[in-house]
Motif scaffolding. Structure first.
Motif, PDB file in Angstrom:
ATOM      1  N   ALA A   1      35.642  39.787  40.363  1.00  0.00           N
ATOM      2  CA  ALA A   1      34.486  40.557  39.768  1.00  0.00           C
ATOM      3  C   ALA A   1      33.389  40.585  40.874  1.00  0.00           C
ATOM      4  CB  ALA A   1      34.087  39.744  38.372  1.00  0.00           C
TER       5      ALA A   1
ATOM      6  N   ARG B   1      37.116  47.299  34.723  1.00  0.00           N
ATOM      7  CA  ARG B   1      36.161  47.001  33.680  1.00  0.00           C
ATOM      8  C   ARG B   1      34.941  47.058  33.936  1.00  0.00           C
ATOM      9  NH1 ARG B   1      40.313  47.567  31.121  1.00  0.00           N
ATOM     10  NH2 ARG B   1      41.433  46.252  29.811  1.00  0.00           N
TER      11      ARG B   1
ATOM     12  N   CYS C   1      35.785  42.470  29.115  1.00  0.00           N
ATOM     13  CA  CYS C   1      36.556  42.632  30.589  1.00  0.00           C
ATOM     14  C   CYS C   1      38.099  42.203  30.389  1.00  0.00           C
ATOM     15  CB  CYS C   1      35.929  41.483  31.524  1.00  0.00           C
ATOM     16  SG  CYS C   1      34.027  42.092  32.040  1.00  0.00           S
TER      17      CYS C   1
ATOM     18  N   ILE D   1      36.496  44.359  38.173  1.00  0.00           N
ATOM     19  CA  ILE D   1      35.466  43.943  37.205  1.00  0.00           C
ATOM     20  C   ILE D   1      34.230  44.054  37.991  1.00  0.00           C
ATOM     21  CG2 ILE D   1      34.395  42.300  35.658  1.00  0.00           C
ATOM     22  CD1 ILE D   1      37.229  41.192  35.233  1.00  0.00           C
TER      23      ILE D   1
END
Ligand code: NAP
Length: 263
Positions: free
Chosen positions: A10, A136, A240, A86
Protein backbone atom coordinates in the motif's frame (compact mmCIF):
# COMPACT_ATOMS: atom_id res chain seq x y z
CA UNK A 1 -12.80 -11.85 9.82
CA UNK A 2 -9.81 -12.38 7.55
CA UNK A 3 -9.26 -9.26 5.44
CA UNK A 4 -7.02 -11.35 3.16
CA UNK A 5 -4.66 -8.54 2.27
CA UNK A 6 -1.53 -9.68 4.12
CA UNK A 7 1.53 -9.37 1.88
CA UNK A 8 -0.01 -6.74 -0.37
CA UNK A 9 1.63 -3.32 -0.86
CA UNK A 10 0.00 0.00 0.00
CA UNK A 11 0.97 3.59 -0.66
CA UNK A 12 -0.40 5.84 2.08
CA UNK A 13 0.04 9.57 1.48
CA UNK A 14 0.40 12.15 4.25
CA UNK A 15 0.74 9.45 6.87
CA UNK A 16 3.14 10.57 9.61
CA UNK A 17 0.27 11.45 11.98
CA UNK A 18 -3.48 11.83 12.21
CA UNK A 19 -5.89 10.08 9.86
CA UNK A 20 -3.24 8.96 7.36
CA UNK A 21 -1.25 7.29 10.11
CA UNK A 22 -4.45 5.73 11.46
CA UNK A 23 -5.04 4.14 8.04
CA UNK A 24 -1.41 2.99 7.77
CA UNK A 25 -1.58 1.41 11.25
CA UNK A 26 -4.74 -0.52 10.44
CA UNK A 27 -3.17 -1.82 7.21
CA UNK A 28 0.07 -2.72 9.03
CA UNK A 29 -1.97 -4.73 11.52
CA UNK A 30 -3.39 -6.68 8.55
CA UNK A 31 0.13 -7.51 7.34
CA UNK A 32 0.20 -5.01 4.46
CA UNK A 33 3.61 -3.66 3.37
CA UNK A 34 3.71 0.11 3.27
CA UNK A 35 5.24 3.06 1.51
CA UNK A 36 4.35 6.14 3.52
CA UNK A 37 4.83 9.82 2.86
CA UNK A 38 4.83 13.19 4.64
CA UNK A 39 6.99 16.31 4.35
CA UNK A 40 8.85 16.22 7.68
CA UNK A 41 11.56 13.54 7.76
CA UNK A 42 11.80 13.11 11.54
CA UNK A 43 8.09 12.51 12.16
CA UNK A 44 7.83 10.36 9.03
CA UNK A 45 10.64 8.09 10.25
CA UNK A 46 9.09 7.93 13.73
CA UNK A 47 5.79 6.86 12.15
CA UNK A 48 7.59 4.21 10.08
CA UNK A 49 9.19 2.79 13.25
CA UNK A 50 5.77 2.64 14.93
CA UNK A 51 4.27 0.90 11.87
CA UNK A 52 7.05 -1.70 11.78
CA UNK A 53 6.26 -2.51 15.38
CA UNK A 54 2.51 -2.76 14.62
CA UNK A 55 3.37 -5.12 11.74
CA UNK A 56 5.26 -7.31 14.21
CA UNK A 57 8.20 -8.05 11.90
CA UNK A 58 6.10 -9.44 9.06
CA UNK A 59 5.89 -6.24 6.97
CA UNK A 60 8.26 -3.87 5.19
CA UNK A 61 7.77 -0.12 5.65
CA UNK A 62 9.42 2.38 3.29
CA UNK A 63 9.35 6.16 3.49
CA UNK A 64 9.39 8.94 0.90
CA UNK A 65 9.59 12.46 2.33
CA UNK A 66 8.21 15.44 0.42
CA UNK A 67 5.16 17.42 -0.56
CA UNK A 68 2.69 15.03 -2.19
CA UNK A 69 1.49 17.84 -4.46
CA UNK A 70 4.86 17.79 -6.27
CA UNK A 71 5.12 15.46 -9.29
CA UNK A 72 8.67 14.35 -8.38
CA UNK A 73 7.54 13.29 -4.90
CA UNK A 74 4.64 11.28 -6.33
CA UNK A 75 7.05 9.68 -8.79
CA UNK A 76 9.45 8.71 -5.98
CA UNK A 77 6.56 7.31 -3.95
CA UNK A 78 5.41 5.10 -6.80
CA UNK A 79 8.96 3.97 -7.56
CA UNK A 80 9.48 2.97 -3.94
CA UNK A 81 6.52 0.58 -4.11
CA UNK A 82 7.06 -2.77 -5.88
CA UNK A 83 3.40 -2.78 -6.91
CA UNK A 84 0.58 -0.60 -5.70
CA UNK A 85 -2.28 -2.86 -4.58
CA UNK A 86 -3.76 -0.25 -2.24
CA UNK A 87 -3.64 3.52 -2.55
CA UNK A 88 -4.73 5.81 0.27
CA UNK A 89 -4.88 9.41 -0.93
CA UNK A 90 -4.45 12.10 1.68
CA UNK A 91 -2.86 15.53 2.16
CA UNK A 92 -3.14 18.48 4.49
CA UNK A 93 -6.36 20.46 4.23
CA UNK A 94 -6.49 23.99 2.77
CA UNK A 95 -6.65 26.88 5.25
CA UNK A 96 -9.98 28.36 6.36
CA UNK A 97 -10.94 31.91 5.34
CA UNK A 98 -13.28 34.11 3.33
CA UNK A 99 -13.53 33.51 -0.41
CA UNK A 100 -13.17 37.25 -0.99
CA UNK A 101 -9.56 36.97 0.16
CA UNK A 102 -8.60 34.04 -2.09
CA UNK A 103 -7.08 34.62 -5.49
CA UNK A 104 -6.28 32.19 -8.28
CA UNK A 105 -3.05 31.06 -6.55
CA UNK A 106 -4.91 29.90 -3.42
CA UNK A 107 -7.48 28.05 -5.52
CA UNK A 108 -4.86 26.36 -7.67
CA UNK A 109 -2.94 25.24 -4.55
CA UNK A 110 -6.08 23.72 -3.01
CA UNK A 111 -7.05 22.04 -6.27
CA UNK A 112 -3.54 20.63 -6.72
CA UNK A 113 -3.35 19.29 -3.18
CA UNK A 114 -6.85 17.93 -2.64
CA UNK A 115 -8.12 17.13 -6.14
CA UNK A 116 -5.45 16.85 -8.84
CA UNK A 117 -2.83 15.01 -6.74
CA UNK A 118 -5.16 12.11 -5.88
CA UNK A 119 -6.34 12.00 -9.51
CA UNK A 120 -2.71 11.79 -10.72
CA UNK A 121 -1.96 8.94 -8.32
CA UNK A 122 -5.15 7.13 -9.30
CA UNK A 123 -4.22 7.53 -12.97
CA UNK A 124 -0.76 6.10 -12.32
CA UNK A 125 -2.01 2.99 -10.53
CA UNK A 126 -5.53 1.75 -11.35
CA UNK A 127 -4.96 0.20 -14.77
CA UNK A 128 -2.15 -1.98 -13.41
CA UNK A 129 -4.41 -2.91 -10.48
CA UNK A 130 -7.11 -3.98 -12.95
CA UNK A 131 -4.60 -6.03 -14.94
CA UNK A 132 -3.67 -7.90 -11.72
CA UNK A 133 -7.32 -8.30 -10.68
CA UNK A 134 -7.09 -6.51 -7.34
CA UNK A 135 -6.98 -2.85 -6.35
CA UNK A 136 -8.29 -0.62 -3.61
CA UNK A 137 -8.25 3.17 -3.63
CA UNK A 138 -9.42 5.12 -0.60
CA UNK A 139 -9.50 8.90 -0.72
CA UNK A 140 -9.59 10.79 2.56
CA UNK A 141 -11.88 13.73 1.88
CA UNK A 142 -14.11 15.47 4.43
CA UNK A 143 -17.60 15.60 5.92
CA UNK A 144 -17.59 19.08 4.33
CA UNK A 145 -18.27 17.37 0.98
CA UNK A 146 -21.71 16.43 2.30
CA UNK A 147 -22.30 19.39 4.63
CA UNK A 148 -20.13 22.31 3.49
CA UNK A 149 -18.58 24.60 6.08
CA UNK A 150 -18.56 28.18 4.74
CA UNK A 151 -15.09 29.08 6.04
CA UNK A 152 -13.61 25.98 4.38
CA UNK A 153 -14.57 27.00 0.85
CA UNK A 154 -11.25 25.88 -0.66
CA UNK A 155 -11.75 22.44 0.85
CA UNK A 156 -15.45 22.27 -0.11
CA UNK A 157 -14.64 23.10 -3.71
CA UNK A 158 -11.55 20.97 -4.27
CA UNK A 159 -12.84 17.87 -2.48
CA UNK A 160 -16.24 18.01 -4.15
CA UNK A 161 -14.43 18.11 -7.48
CA UNK A 162 -12.51 14.95 -6.55
CA UNK A 163 -15.73 13.31 -5.35
CA UNK A 164 -17.51 13.97 -8.64
CA UNK A 165 -14.59 12.63 -10.62
CA UNK A 166 -14.35 9.47 -8.51
CA UNK A 167 -18.10 8.85 -8.81
CA UNK A 168 -17.69 8.45 -12.55
CA UNK A 169 -14.34 6.67 -12.58
CA UNK A 170 -15.23 4.02 -9.99
CA UNK A 171 -18.07 2.86 -12.25
CA UNK A 172 -15.93 2.27 -15.31
CA UNK A 173 -16.42 -1.43 -16.14
CA UNK A 174 -12.70 -1.76 -16.95
CA UNK A 175 -12.04 -1.10 -13.25
CA UNK A 176 -15.19 -2.33 -11.48
CA UNK A 177 -15.19 -5.65 -13.38
CA UNK A 178 -11.58 -6.28 -12.39
CA UNK A 179 -11.90 -5.99 -8.63
CA UNK A 180 -10.65 -2.40 -8.44
CA UNK A 181 -12.69 -0.29 -6.06
CA UNK A 182 -12.48 3.45 -5.40
CA UNK A 183 -14.19 4.93 -2.37
CA UNK A 184 -14.03 8.08 -0.28
CA UNK A 185 -13.89 8.29 3.51
CA UNK A 186 -15.42 11.49 4.89
CA UNK A 187 -14.09 12.37 8.34
CA UNK A 188 -16.20 14.47 10.67
CA UNK A 189 -14.34 15.81 13.70
CA UNK A 190 -11.34 13.64 14.65
CA UNK A 191 -8.93 14.42 17.48
CA UNK A 192 -5.86 15.24 15.40
CA UNK A 193 -3.40 18.13 15.09
CA UNK A 194 -5.50 19.55 12.24
CA UNK A 195 -8.66 19.67 14.39
CA UNK A 196 -6.72 21.24 17.25
CA UNK A 197 -5.47 23.96 14.92
CA UNK A 198 -8.99 24.65 13.63
CA UNK A 199 -10.36 24.82 17.19
CA UNK A 200 -7.55 27.19 18.18
CA UNK A 201 -8.37 29.45 15.23
CA UNK A 202 -12.06 29.46 16.19
CA UNK A 203 -11.16 30.24 19.82
CA UNK A 204 -8.97 33.13 18.75
CA UNK A 205 -11.59 34.53 16.36
CA UNK A 206 -14.36 34.38 18.98
CA UNK A 207 -12.29 35.34 22.02
CA UNK A 208 -13.56 32.24 23.86
CA UNK A 209 -11.30 29.68 25.58
CA UNK A 210 -10.25 26.70 23.46
CA UNK A 211 -12.00 24.21 25.76
CA UNK A 212 -15.30 26.12 25.43
CA UNK A 213 -15.06 25.92 21.65
CA UNK A 214 -14.17 22.21 21.82
CA UNK A 215 -17.12 21.57 24.13
CA UNK A 216 -19.50 23.37 21.73
CA UNK A 217 -18.16 21.29 18.86
CA UNK A 218 -18.54 18.03 20.81
CA UNK A 219 -22.08 19.11 21.72
CA UNK A 220 -23.05 18.95 18.04
CA UNK A 221 -21.93 15.32 17.74
CA UNK A 222 -24.43 12.67 18.88
CA UNK A 223 -21.53 10.45 19.99
CA UNK A 224 -20.52 13.30 22.34
CA UNK A 225 -16.83 13.06 21.47
CA UNK A 226 -14.29 13.50 18.74
CA UNK A 227 -13.29 10.46 16.69
CA UNK A 228 -9.98 8.66 17.07
CA UNK A 229 -7.62 8.10 14.15
CA UNK A 230 -7.60 4.35 14.86
CA UNK A 231 -11.38 4.22 14.34
CA UNK A 232 -10.91 5.94 11.01
CA UNK A 233 -8.15 3.50 10.08
CA UNK A 234 -10.40 0.53 10.86
CA UNK A 235 -12.91 1.69 8.22
CA UNK A 236 -10.09 2.21 5.74
CA UNK A 237 -8.71 -1.30 6.28
CA UNK A 238 -12.16 -2.79 5.75
CA UNK A 239 -12.62 -0.94 2.45
CA UNK A 240 -9.19 -2.25 1.42
CA UNK A 241 -10.03 -5.82 2.35
CA UNK A 242 -10.76 -8.62 -0.09
CA UNK A 243 -14.28 -8.78 1.39
CA UNK A 244 -15.11 -5.22 0.29
CA UNK A 245 -14.82 -5.92 -3.44
CA UNK A 246 -18.50 -5.09 -4.13
CA UNK A 247 -18.30 -1.63 -2.51
CA UNK A 248 -17.23 1.02 -4.99
CA UNK A 249 -17.94 4.66 -5.78
CA UNK A 250 -19.19 5.26 -2.25
CA UNK A 251 -18.79 8.09 0.25
CA UNK A 252 -18.62 6.84 3.82
CA UNK A 253 -19.21 9.50 6.45
CA UNK A 254 -17.46 8.79 9.76
CA UNK A 255 -18.68 11.52 12.06
CA UNK A 256 -20.24 10.11 15.24
CA UNK A 257 -23.69 10.82 13.81
CA UNK A 258 -23.09 14.56 13.33
CA UNK A 259 -24.67 14.77 9.85
CA UNK A 260 -28.42 14.90 10.53
CA UNK A 261 -29.75 13.46 7.25
CA UNK A 262 -31.34 10.06 6.62
CA UNK A 263 -28.74 9.37 3.92
P1 NAP B 1 -2.98 16.16 10.60
O1 NAP B 1 -3.15 15.47 11.90
O2 NAP B 1 -2.57 17.59 10.58
O3 NAP B 1 -1.95 15.28 9.74
C1 NAP B 1 -1.62 15.66 8.45
C2 NAP B 1 -0.58 14.69 7.90
O4 NAP B 1 -0.38 14.99 6.53
C3 NAP B 1 0.77 14.81 8.56
O5 NAP B 1 1.39 13.56 8.53
C4 NAP B 1 1.50 15.80 7.65
O6 NAP B 1 2.90 15.68 7.82
C5 NAP B 1 0.99 15.33 6.30
N1 NAP B 1 0.95 16.33 5.24
C6 NAP B 1 0.32 17.52 5.25
N2 NAP B 1 0.46 18.14 4.08
C7 NAP B 1 1.19 17.32 3.29
C8 NAP B 1 1.67 17.40 1.97
N3 NAP B 1 1.43 18.48 1.20
N4 NAP B 1 2.40 16.37 1.47
C9 NAP B 1 2.65 15.29 2.22
N5 NAP B 1 2.22 15.15 3.49
C10 NAP B 1 1.51 16.17 4.02
O7 NAP B 1 -4.33 16.11 9.74
P2 NAP B 1 -5.57 15.09 9.81
O8 NAP B 1 -6.53 15.58 10.82
O9 NAP B 1 -5.08 13.71 9.89
O10 NAP B 1 -6.25 15.38 8.41
C11 NAP B 1 -5.99 14.62 7.25
C12 NAP B 1 -6.90 15.15 6.15
O11 NAP B 1 -8.26 14.97 6.54
C13 NAP B 1 -6.72 16.64 5.87
O12 NAP B 1 -6.86 16.89 4.50
C14 NAP B 1 -7.85 17.26 6.65
O13 NAP B 1 -8.24 18.51 6.12
C15 NAP B 1 -8.93 16.21 6.48
N6 NAP B 1 -9.96 16.30 7.52
C16 NAP B 1 -9.64 16.15 8.81
C17 NAP B 1 -10.64 16.26 9.77
C18 NAP B 1 -10.35 16.11 11.25
O14 NAP B 1 -11.24 16.34 12.06
N7 NAP B 1 -9.18 15.75 11.67
C19 NAP B 1 -11.96 16.51 9.37
C20 NAP B 1 -12.25 16.64 8.03
C21 NAP B 1 -11.23 16.54 7.09
P3 NAP B 1 3.90 16.89 7.38
O15 NAP B 1 3.32 18.13 7.96
O16 NAP B 1 5.22 16.49 7.93
O17 NAP B 1 3.87 16.89 5.89
Amino acid sequence: MDYAIAGRWAVVCAASQGLGLGCAKALAAEGVNLVINARTVATLEAAAAELRSVGGGRIEVRTVAGDIALPEVRQALLQACPQVDILVNNAGGPPPGDFRDWGRAEWVKALEQNMLTPIELIKATVDAMAARGFGRVVNITSAAVKAPIDTLGLSNGARTGLTGFVAGLARQPRLAQHNVTINNLLPGAFATARLHKNLEAAAQASGQPLEAIAEQRRGGIPAGRFGQADEFGAACAFLCSAAAGYITGQNLLIDGGAFPGTF
